[in-house]
Write a protein that holds these residues in place. Structure first.
Motif: not given
Length: 280
Positions: A96-110
């Protein structure tokens, strides 16, 4: 220069991507009469997987977690909580560093979703020296201007391309002007720079104009107290042509004025640092 990134993180063509919206399931009957099964469906978490994105900013949350502000391709700016990311042996610490391309996943609706996956994609050169500070300037602009959960796929492409240009040591003053204009354009804060709002005709290259933030370009008057720029400068900006030194200087003054106006005078921390470094 094209962004050097893996195929699954490639820059989208203009108009190709449409921001995905969270599904809204309207109740088929009043909530107080819904069956238990229907209530469970309405309360089900919304999941997003394999979403290209970048960390714009992070700050501590409780003892072991982080709150992340990320810029995603299809969902725009999203707030996530990365549980356990501060633990010594967490796999997320170096991802989780800035300027690094990531594939992200998340859940929730808040308002703040929960990060469930983060994978480093790679394929981009790291930012160094002045390019690194310019990168933080881009991030601060995005944090200041973008509303949460508002898709900006084209601006995301501009961001990826700009990071790549900075990493390859292309002239920062030109790279930043292009991104600033893209940011204001994609945010709906600036219109067509090539047309005079009074005559509705194309600008005249050797005539001076002012760019009113709420209206657009019009011929300059002696009483104007905002930056005066040549029509050529505005036309060059539309064409992303910054080879003329006059265009470089006038576009810098103009963009500084426009950003300050839309920020209501609130200063940008990274801009002040850049100014101080230039003085040194």
């Amino acid at each position: 220069m094209e962004a050097l990134i893996r195929p699954d993180f490639e820059v989208l063509a203009e108009g190709e991507a449409q921001g995905a919206k969270s599904p809204i399931i309207p109740p088929s009957r009043p909530i107080n009469t819904a069956k238990p099964r229907e209530k469970r469906i309405l309360q089900k978490d919304i999941r997003c997987l394999h979403q290209p994105g970048f960390v714009l900013h992070s700050y501590p949350y409780k003892e072991t977690s982080l709150i992340l502000d990320v810029f995603s391709r299809d969902y725009g700016r999203v707030a996530l909580v990365a549980k356990g990311a501060k633990r010594p042996h967490s796999q997320l610490r170096n991802v989780l560093q800035s300027f690094q391309p990531l594939n992200l996943g998340w859940s929730g609706k808040s308002e703040i979703r929960t990060l469930i996956s983060a994978e480093w994609v790679g394929g981009m050169l790291p930012l160094e020296k002045s390019g690194l500070l310019c990168g933080f300037y881009l991030n601060e602009l995005l944090l200041k201007f973008l509303l949460k959960d508002a898709p900006h796929a084209l601006l995301f492409n501009h961001y990826v391309s700009t990071l790549s240009q900075l990493a390859h040591n292309e002239p920062a003053q030109i790279v930043l002007r292009k991104f600033e204009l893209a940011l204001l354009t994609e945010s709906g804060l600036i219109g067509d720079l090539s047309v005079c709002t009074l005559s509705k005709s194309r600008l005249i290259a050797d005539q001076y104009y002012v760019l009113e933030p709420e209206n657009g370009a019009r011929p300059a008057r002696a009483s104007d107290n905002i930056p005066r720029v040549l029509g050529k400068t505005l036309l060059d900006m539309c064409n992303e042509n910054y080879s003329d030194t006059t265009t470089q200087l006038q576009s810098k003054i103009l963009m500084r004025f426009l950003l300050t106006h839309h920020l209501h005078g609130i200063p940008l921390n990274t801009r002040q640092i850049l100014i101080d470094l230039q003085r040194l």
